[in-house]
Design a protein around this motif. Structure first.
Motif, mmCIF file in Angstrom:
data_model
loop_
_atom_site.group_PDB
_atom_site.id
_atom_site.type_symbol
_atom_site.label_atom_id
_atom_site.label_comp_id
_atom_site.label_asym_id
_atom_site.label_seq_id
_atom_site.Cartn_x
_atom_site.Cartn_y
_atom_site.Cartn_z
ATOM 1 N N ALA A 219 0.145 -10.075 17.631
ATOM 2 C CA ALA A 219 0.071 -9.097 16.539
ATOM 3 C C ALA A 219 0.831 -9.589 15.317
ATOM 4 O O ALA A 219 0.384 -9.397 14.167
ATOM 5 C CB ALA A 219 0.627 -7.749 17.007
ATOM 6 N N ILE A 220 1.964 -10.251 15.535
ATOM 7 C CA ILE A 220 2.749 -10.802 14.427
ATOM 8 C C ILE A 220 1.976 -11.918 13.724
ATOM 9 O O ILE A 220 1.877 -11.948 12.488
ATOM 10 C CB ILE A 220 4.107 -11.307 14.953
ATOM 11 N N ARG A 221 1.399 -12.830 14.511
ATOM 12 C CA ARG A 221 0.615 -13.917 13.912
ATOM 13 C C ARG A 221 -0.562 -13.372 13.113
ATOM 14 O O ARG A 221 -0.832 -13.818 11.983
ATOM 15 C CB ARG A 221 0.086 -14.847 15.013
ATOM 16 N N ASP A 222 -1.268 -12.410 13.693
ATOM 17 C CA ASP A 222 -2.438 -11.842 13.019
ATOM 18 C C ASP A 222 -2.048 -11.142 11.726
ATOM 19 O O ASP A 222 -2.757 -11.232 10.714
ATOM 20 C CB ASP A 222 -3.164 -10.873 13.954
ATOM 21 N N THR A 223 -0.919 -10.436 11.758
ATOM 22 C CA THR A 223 -0.457 -9.717 10.561
ATOM 23 C C THR A 223 -0.184 -10.693 9.418
ATOM 24 O O THR A 223 -0.612 -10.474 8.274
ATOM 25 C CB THR A 223 0.816 -8.915 10.880
ATOM 26 N N VAL A 224 0.514 -11.773 9.722
ATOM 27 C CA VAL A 224 0.828 -12.772 8.694
ATOM 28 C C VAL A 224 -0.445 -13.446 8.202
ATOM 29 O O VAL A 224 -0.640 -13.643 6.991
ATOM 30 C CB VAL A 224 1.822 -13.815 9.243
ATOM 31 N N LYS A 225 -1.356 -13.790 9.121
ATOM 32 C CA LYS A 225 -2.587 -14.491 8.748
ATOM 33 C C LYS A 225 -3.457 -13.640 7.836
ATOM 34 O O LYS A 225 -3.960 -14.116 6.803
ATOM 35 C CB LYS A 225 -3.357 -14.864 10.009
ATOM 36 N N ILE A 226 -3.629 -12.374 8.176
ATOM 37 C CA ILE A 226 -4.486 -11.490 7.373
ATOM 38 C C ILE A 226 -3.894 -11.292 5.983
ATOM 39 O O ILE A 226 -4.595 -11.373 4.966
ATOM 40 C CB ILE A 226 -4.672 -10.140 8.097
ATOM 41 N N ALA A 227 -2.570 -11.031 5.933
ATOM 42 C CA ALA A 227 -1.939 -10.799 4.632
ATOM 43 C C ALA A 227 -1.947 -12.051 3.774
ATOM 44 O O ALA A 227 -2.152 -11.985 2.550
ATOM 45 C CB ALA A 227 -0.514 -10.302 4.839
ATOM 46 N N THR A 228 -1.743 -13.210 4.394
ATOM 47 C CA THR A 228 -1.747 -14.474 3.647
ATOM 48 C C THR A 228 -3.130 -14.766 3.087
ATOM 49 O O THR A 228 -3.278 -15.201 1.928
ATOM 50 C CB THR A 228 -1.292 -15.623 4.556
ATOM 51 N N THR A 229 -4.157 -14.522 3.881
ATOM 52 C CA THR A 229 -5.532 -14.738 3.418
ATOM 53 C C THR A 229 -5.847 -13.848 2.233
ATOM 54 O O THR A 229 -6.442 -14.290 1.238
ATOM 55 C CB THR A 229 -6.522 -14.473 4.559
ATOM 56 N N ALA A 230 -5.434 -12.595 2.320
ATOM 57 C CA ALA A 230 -5.684 -11.659 1.222
ATOM 58 C C ALA A 230 -4.938 -12.081 -0.037
ATOM 59 O O ALA A 230 -5.462 -11.983 -1.150
ATOM 60 C CB ALA A 230 -5.269 -10.257 1.645
ATOM 61 N N ARG A 231 -3.727 -12.573 0.140
ATOM 62 C CA ARG A 231 -2.939 -12.989 -1.020
ATOM 63 C C ARG A 231 -3.580 -14.176 -1.723
ATOM 64 O O ARG A 231 -3.662 -14.228 -2.951
ATOM 65 C CB ARG A 231 -1.507 -13.349 -0.577
ATOM 66 N N LYS A 232 -4.044 -15.134 -0.939
ATOM 67 C CA LYS A 232 -4.652 -16.315 -1.536
ATOM 68 C C LYS A 232 -5.963 -15.975 -2.238
ATOM 69 O O LYS A 232 -6.349 -16.655 -3.197
ATOM 70 C CB LYS A 232 -4.887 -17.372 -0.459
ATOM 71 N N ALA A 233 -6.617 -14.924 -1.771
ATOM 72 C CA ALA A 233 -7.879 -14.527 -2.383
ATOM 73 C C ALA A 233 -7.673 -13.691 -3.632
ATOM 74 O O ALA A 233 -8.582 -13.525 -4.431
ATOM 75 C CB ALA A 233 -8.722 -13.749 -1.378
ATOM 76 N N ALA A 234 -6.483 -13.146 -3.791
ATOM 77 C CA ALA A 234 -6.208 -12.278 -4.944
ATOM 78 C C ALA A 234 -5.040 -12.860 -5.731
ATOM 79 O O ALA A 234 -3.877 -12.605 -5.433
ATOM 80 C CB ALA A 234 -5.897 -10.861 -4.475
ATOM 81 N N GLN A 235 -5.326 -13.650 -6.717
ATOM 82 C CA GLN A 235 -4.281 -14.337 -7.478
ATOM 83 C C GLN A 235 -3.378 -13.367 -8.234
ATOM 84 O O GLN A 235 -2.231 -13.696 -8.541
ATOM 85 C CB GLN A 235 -4.932 -15.311 -8.469
ATOM 86 N N THR A 236 -3.853 -12.194 -8.515
ATOM 87 C CA THR A 236 -3.013 -11.231 -9.216
ATOM 88 C C THR A 236 -1.827 -10.811 -8.364
ATOM 89 O O THR A 236 -0.734 -10.555 -8.881
ATOM 90 C CB THR A 236 -3.824 -9.990 -9.601
#
Length: 444
Positions: free
Chosen positions: A266-283
């Motif tokens: 769950a910890i790995r998935d949480t970091v992965k999902i949030a990191t992916t979203a951050r990289k997709a949203a430069q703002t």
């Protein structure tokens, strides 16, 4: 910044399970529980496999008014070298107070207590961290702590305090997202605001842990599953920066290994999902870095620490700790009810740890142990660590003619005599005299 990956807190109770867990990149061991000359076989096997081991100190008391104890710093440095660690970690907390600085009896909290977010406390903490950094062979990272109480008259938010600390000393930060959740529930502090104010580039790694809520107070127990709000704060952090490492802490009530592995997933998935979203949203990334565009950590001017500042901090911390462990009046400005909760939590933890370091005491006293110890703790502050505390507790009972049952009292007396007398061969005559004296005093 070294990339650590996903880790778990190494504890002897789950050592075998940790060795078998897939995807463990690193572990963290409580520094005070590791002997450099006799490292646990489990840690040696993990190191041989390339698993990084980080010593995590709990007793240095960098947030205290006194300068760091040289012997404690040496011990922490020895553990880092023995484990081949890339860094060591400690807490932004005070764990003792009193002594020569305040001309009062020394007191031990047996727990991590929050420092006031004031300029005096920040100046003292910065100097203490510089002293520690100079004595350690590897970089230091310091952790924000969970708190049940708030200091009156604070001058900064947690984020501002941590930013200035990193900016002035160059120290790395160990951000515990469970502690941010604890402070949200107990002190009404917004985790998102704290994350916005942090120098995210200074983060060394992140802690994730569980706890429980009782009567509106969150207890950071490290003995319960990680709740969703803590994972949400982890996601908030990962939306700002990908942490170099994330570690699951569990200290008690260890579940089946499968449950720990589920939490790690769950910890790995949480970091992965949030990191992916951050990289997709430069703002989002722009917002996260906007406030950190100035000088790098460590570039700020030093603020000299006066003896008067240390004494002011020492007097304040001593008054608070004395109210918590010795029953003295509550200092002005503190919440009396919340201090009561903290005092009971400290006493309960003290009873639990003494039961661990001296398991014979609950065995000898059976169901009477906890009540007897909590009654003792109300009038007898800890001053010499948990092992000394266990001996002092037993001595207190014996001199009071307790337990009432003669056989139980005999067993307790034998236990106390066996552990409190001097042992070296060269001192055997003195040892016999000391034991004879104690037997006279404790004769029933």
């Amino acid at each position: 910044m070294q990339q650590l990956g996903t880790g778990i807190g190494w504890r002897p109770e789950i050592a075998d399970a940790v060795e078998r867990m897939p995807g463990i990149d690193w572990v963290e061991a409580v520094a005070e529980n590791v002997c450099p000359g006799h490292l646990p076989e489990s840690l040696l096997r993990l190191r041989e496999r390339g698993v990084t081991v980080v010593p995590h100190g709990v007793s240095l008391g960098l947030g205290g008014a006194d300068r760091p104890d040289g012997s404690r710093l040496t011990a922490l440095a020895q553990r880092a070298e023995a484990l081949g660690s890339p860094l060591v970690t400690e807490h932004i907390a005070f764990v003792r107070a009193g002594g020569p600085l305040t001309a009062s009896a020394p007191l031990e909290a047996g727990h991590l207590l929050p420092v006031p977010r004031t300029r005096d406390a920040l100046n003292v903490l910065c100097e203490n961290i510089r002293i520690a950094q100079a004595a350690l062979p590897v970089p230091l990272a310091v952790e924000n702590i969970a708190a049940l109480i708030s200091w009156p008259g604070e001058e900064m938010t947690e984020g501002q305090f941590l930013y200035d600390l990193a900016d002035r000393t160059g120290v790395r930060l160990l951000i515990d997202v469970a502690n941010l959740h604890t402070n949200h529930v107990n002190r009404g502090e917004d985790p998102a605001k704290a994350l916005d104010e942090l120098p995210v580039e200074a983060i060394a790694y992140v802690h994730v842990a569980g706890g429980f809520e009782r009567d509106g107070v969150w207890h950071d127990s490290h003995a319960h599953p990680v709740p969703r709000p803590v994972l949400d704060i982890l996601a908030e952090l990962a939306a700002r920066v990908t942490p170099p490492g994330v570690l699951l802490e569990r200290d008690e009530n260890f579940p089946d290994p499968a449950e720990l592995e589920h939490e790690l997933t769950a910890i790995r998935d949480t970091v992965k999902i949030a990191t992916t979203a951050r990289k997709a949203a430069q703002t989002v990334a722009a917002r996260a870095t906007a406030d950190a565009a100035g000088a790098a950590p460590g570039a700020a001017a030093e603020h000299p620490v006066t003896d008067a500042a240390r004494q002011r901090l020492g007097l304040a911390q001593t008054a608070l700790l004395s109210a918590l462990v010795a029953g003295t009046p509550v200092p002005e400005g503190f919440d009396r009810a919340r201090l009561g909760v903290q005092a009971r939590a400290l006493a309960a933890k003290r009873a639990d740890v003494v039961a661990k370091v001296a398991p014979e005491l609950p065995e000898i006293l059976e169901g009477a142990y906890r009540t007897a110890f909590l009654g003792y703790a109300q009038r007898h502050p800890m001053a010499g660590g948990y092992r000394r505390d266990a001996l002092d507790f037993a001595e207190h009972l014996l001199f009071a003619g307790r337990p009432e049952d003669a056989e139980t009292r005999r067993r307790l007396r034998d236990w106390w005599l066996d552990r409190s007398g001097p042992a070296p061969r060269s001192q055997r005559p003195a040892a016999r005299l000391a034991r004879a004296t104690r037997r006279v005093l404790l004769r029933s």
